[in-house]
Design a protein around this motif. Structure first.
Motif, PDB file in Angstrom:
ATOM      1  N   SER A   1       0.790  -1.207  -0.414  1.00 40.15           N
ATOM      2  CA  SER A   1       0.101   0.123  -0.251  1.00 40.15           C
ATOM      3  C   SER A   1       0.848   1.419   0.105  1.00 40.15           C
ATOM      4  N   GLN A   2       2.088   0.806   0.655  1.00 38.13           N
ATOM      5  CA  GLN A   2       2.773   2.556   1.049  1.00 38.13           C
ATOM      6  C   GLN A   2       3.725   2.457  -0.695  1.00 38.13           C
ATOM      7  N   SER A   3       3.508   1.255  -1.500  1.00 40.12           N
ATOM      8  CA  SER A   3       4.989   1.509  -2.778  1.00 40.12           C
ATOM      9  C   SER A   3       3.487   1.997  -3.853  1.00 40.12           C
ATOM     10  N   LEU A   4       2.147   1.596  -3.715  1.00 37.79           N
ATOM     11  CA  LEU A   4       0.918   2.013  -4.423  1.00 37.79           C
ATOM     12  C   LEU A   4       1.059   3.911  -4.051  1.00 37.79           C
ATOM     13  N   GLN A   5       1.171   4.479  -2.866  1.00 42.95           N
ATOM     14  CA  GLN A   5       0.566   5.252  -2.379  1.00 42.95           C
ATOM     15  C   GLN A   5       1.803   6.371  -3.314  1.00 42.95           C
ATOM     16  N   LEU A   6       3.271   5.937  -2.643  1.00 41.41           N
ATOM     17  CA  LEU A   6       4.241   6.426  -3.328  1.00 41.41           C
ATOM     18  C   LEU A   6       3.734   6.823  -4.932  1.00 41.41           C
ATOM     19  N   LEU A   7       4.144   4.961  -5.748  1.00 44.61           N
ATOM     20  CA  LEU A   7       4.433   6.027  -7.024  1.00 44.61           C
ATOM     21  C   LEU A   7       3.167   6.535  -8.317  1.00 44.61           C
ATOM     22  N   ASN A   8       1.327   6.223  -7.413  1.00 46.31           N
ATOM     23  CA  ASN A   8       0.676   7.027  -7.602  1.00 46.31           C
ATOM     24  C   ASN A   8       1.317   9.134  -7.353  1.00 46.31           C
ATOM     25  N   GLU A   9       1.644   9.024  -6.144  1.00 45.56           N
ATOM     26  CA  GLU A   9       1.832  10.245  -6.042  1.00 45.56           C
ATOM     27  C   GLU A   9       2.925  10.690  -7.151  1.00 45.56           C
ATOM     28  N   LEU A  10       3.824  10.357  -6.988  1.00 46.07           N
ATOM     29  CA  LEU A  10       5.222  10.649  -7.713  1.00 46.07           C
ATOM     30  C   LEU A  10       4.600  11.043  -9.894  1.00 46.07           C
ATOM     31  N   LEU A  11       3.901   9.672  -9.705  1.00 47.72           N
ATOM     32  CA  LEU A  11       2.977  10.223 -11.107  1.00 47.72           C
ATOM     33  C   LEU A  11       2.124  11.112 -11.350  1.00 47.72           C
ATOM     34  N   GLN A  12       2.236  11.913 -10.168  1.00 49.02           N
ATOM     35  CA  GLN A  12       0.884  13.243 -10.103  1.00 49.02           C
ATOM     36  C   GLN A  12      -0.562  12.416 -10.929  1.00 49.02           C
ATOM     37  N   THR A  13      -0.913  11.621 -10.087  1.00 47.89           N
ATOM     38  CA  THR A  13      -2.339  10.853 -10.494  1.00 47.89           C
ATOM     39  C   THR A  13      -3.529  11.747 -10.039  1.00 47.89           C
ATOM     40  N   SER A  14      -4.705  11.724 -11.525  1.00 47.19           N
ATOM     41  CA  SER A  14      -6.002  13.185 -10.573  1.00 47.19           C
ATOM     42  C   SER A  14      -6.664  12.068  -9.579  1.00 47.19           C
ATOM     43  N   SER A  15      -6.550  10.904  -9.973  1.00 44.40           N
ATOM     44  CA  SER A  15      -7.864   9.600  -8.952  1.00 44.40           C
ATOM     45  C   SER A  15      -7.215  10.606  -7.799  1.00 44.40           C
ATOM     46  N   SER A  16      -8.127   9.937  -6.885  1.00 44.07           N
ATOM     47  CA  SER A  16      -8.488  10.534  -5.827  1.00 44.07           C
ATOM     48  C   SER A  16      -7.466   8.591  -4.684  1.00 44.07           C
TER      49      SER A  16
ATOM     50  N   GLN B   1      -1.308   6.487 -19.258  1.00 44.42           N
ATOM     51  CA  GLN B   1      -0.862   6.692 -20.274  1.00 44.42           C
ATOM     52  C   GLN B   1      -0.480   8.346 -20.418  1.00 44.42           C
ATOM     53  N   SER B   2      -1.742   8.999 -19.429  1.00 47.04           N
ATOM     54  CA  SER B   2      -1.528  10.920 -20.073  1.00 47.04           C
ATOM     55  C   SER B   2      -0.680  11.143 -18.410  1.00 47.04           C
ATOM     56  N   CYS B   3      -0.979  10.419 -17.170  1.00 43.33           N
ATOM     57  CA  CYS B   3       0.574  10.319 -16.508  1.00 43.33           C
ATOM     58  C   CYS B   3       1.190  10.483 -16.956  1.00 43.33           C
ATOM     59  N   ILE B   4       1.586   9.315 -17.588  1.00 39.30           N
ATOM     60  CA  ILE B   4       3.438   9.554 -17.508  1.00 39.30           C
ATOM     61  C   ILE B   4       4.058  10.560 -18.920  1.00 39.30           C
ATOM     62  N   SER B   5       3.220  10.570 -20.155  1.00 38.82           N
ATOM     63  CA  SER B   5       2.828  11.726 -20.725  1.00 38.82           C
ATOM     64  C   SER B   5       3.445  13.383 -20.218  1.00 38.82           C
ATOM     65  N   ALA B   6       2.733  13.493 -19.256  1.00 35.98           N
ATOM     66  CA  ALA B   6       2.838  14.122 -18.669  1.00 35.98           C
ATOM     67  C   ALA B   6       3.913  15.113 -17.556  1.00 35.98           C
ATOM     68  N   MET B   7       4.849  13.438 -17.899  1.00 32.64           N
ATOM     69  CA  MET B   7       5.736  13.461 -16.486  1.00 32.64           C
ATOM     70  C   MET B   7       6.877  13.517 -17.398  1.00 32.64           C
ATOM     71  N   TYR B   8       6.787  13.278 -18.299  1.00 31.48           N
ATOM     72  CA  TYR B   8       7.626  13.351 -19.409  1.00 31.48           C
ATOM     73  C   TYR B   8       8.001  14.803 -19.821  1.00 31.48           C
ATOM     74  N   HIS B   9       7.266  15.790 -20.111  1.00 25.34           N
ATOM     75  CA  HIS B   9       7.239  16.987 -20.811  1.00 25.34           C
ATOM     76  C   HIS B   9       7.241  17.338 -19.647  1.00 25.34           C
ATOM     77  N   LYS B  10       7.211  17.314 -18.587  1.00 24.09           N
ATOM     78  CA  LYS B  10       7.461  18.358 -17.459  1.00 24.09           C
ATOM     79  C   LYS B  10       9.035  18.269 -16.871  1.00 24.09           C
TER      80      LYS B  10
END
Length: 326
Positions: free
Chosen positions: A246-261, A312-321
């Motif tokens: 659960s910690q790993s998932l939380q961290l990776l979702n934060e890293l990718l700045q996913t929009s879903s809660s 896919q959108s999250c990863i693309s956004a991170m790449y551009h950023k």
């Protein structure tokens, strides 16, 4: 000011025969490969660095900066080092270069980048090690590194002619990433405009869009296998740090700045249903994922990624950023 602009007599194509002109596209394609290769390597490095910062915040422990090793001081090694030095957040002391002729890298040494001839020293120091050597040197380099790579060191290979499974056997190391590019369009001149100025090229928003790993419009494509292997690599680092699922998932979702809660990455994103059922609502860590299998076989994550536009959108956004600060 470039005084040679529009002087056709000084252009590369001048003096070529009609037959030779048929192959000039290979030059721009090689330049495009350099831009894509450096862009994707820097994206990986940025994600690793951000992950390290989040691990620091989560554990309240001090973490040293990411150690970036470049093995090889030739064309691609120099280009990669130049882009990394131009990126905000990376210091010259965070990068080490090992090469047969360190005296030829005075421009980097003067800027504070340690340059030396000791591949084993570099391997023992680096958190991520970029192999930027020619195929003819690869066997010797792998033999030298074998048994000297720490388990946590992520090896990233620019040597395209050797399959990733073969490379893993040569190194005796399975934490290895190697992009495999497919040409999906012949017009790569846009990325070849600044043949030896990769940093300048990656300031172009159109070029960044074309090199985005999940782009369907670029001249070169790395495919979804590379992206899923990259994410598995980040997950392995969380596992190595002792984080529960659960910690790993939380961290990776934060890293990718996913929009879903709740985040777009779940246990089922990474492992099969049987394994996911034991991890859901559990503090057990994810199993260590073999990156070689992740790049050569169909995985739960590659299947998940192919049908999940939000991820896919999250990863693309991170790449551009990543390149917005250049």
């Amino acid at each position: 000011m470039d005084l040679t602009i529009n002087l056709t007599s000084l252009e590369f194509e001048t003096g070529l025969s009609e037959y030779e002109r048929n192959f000039t596209y290979l030059r721009s394609r090689a330049a495009a490969l350099s831009v894509c290769g450096c862009g994707h390597a820097v994206f990986l490095t940025q994600l690793l660095s951000l992950l390290r910062e989040k691990l620091k915040d989560m554990s309240n422990k001090s973490h040293r900066p990411l150690n970036i090793g470049i093995l090889g001081g030739g064309s691609i090694g120099k280009k990669l080092a130049m882009v990394l030095l131009a990126m905000p957040g990376f210091r010259p002391s965070d990068i080490n270069i090992s090469t047969k002729r360190p005296e030829t890298l005075s421009e980097f040494s003067k800027s504070g980048v340690p340059c030396y001839r000791d591949n084993r020293r570099l391997a023992g120091w680096a958190d991520v090690l970029f192999l930027c050597v020619a195929r003819a040197q690869l066997l010797h380099v792998c033999a030298e590194l074998r048994s000297h790579l720490p388990a946590h060191c992520l090896v990233y290979s620019f040597t395209s002619a050797v399959p990733v499974r073969r490379l893993s056997l040569l190194l005796g190391h399975s934490f290895v990433l190697k992009p495999q590019y497919d040409v999906v369009a012949c017009d790569s001149a846009q990325m070849g405009r600044h043949h030896n100025q990769v940093t300048e090229t990656l300031k172009d928003e159109e070029v960044v869009s074309a090199t985005c790993p999940l782009s369907v419009t670029g001249a070169l494509s790395s495919g979804q296998q590379w992206v899923s292997a990259l994410l598995y690599g980040l997950l392995n680092i969380c596992t190595a740090e002792g984080l529960g699922s659960s910690q790993s998932l939380q961290l990776l979702n934060e890293l990718l700045q996913t929009s879903s809660s709740t985040g777009v990455l779940t246990c089922q994103s990474f492992v099969n249903a049987s394994c996911a059922s034991t991890l859901t609502n559990s503090e057990e860590p994810f199993p260590w994922i073999n990156l070689i299998d992740a790049q050569t076989k169909q995985t739960p994550l590659s299947s998940y990624l192919s049908g999940h536009e939000a991820l896919q959108s999250c990863i693309s956004a991170m790449y551009h950023k990543t390149f917005s600060g250049l």
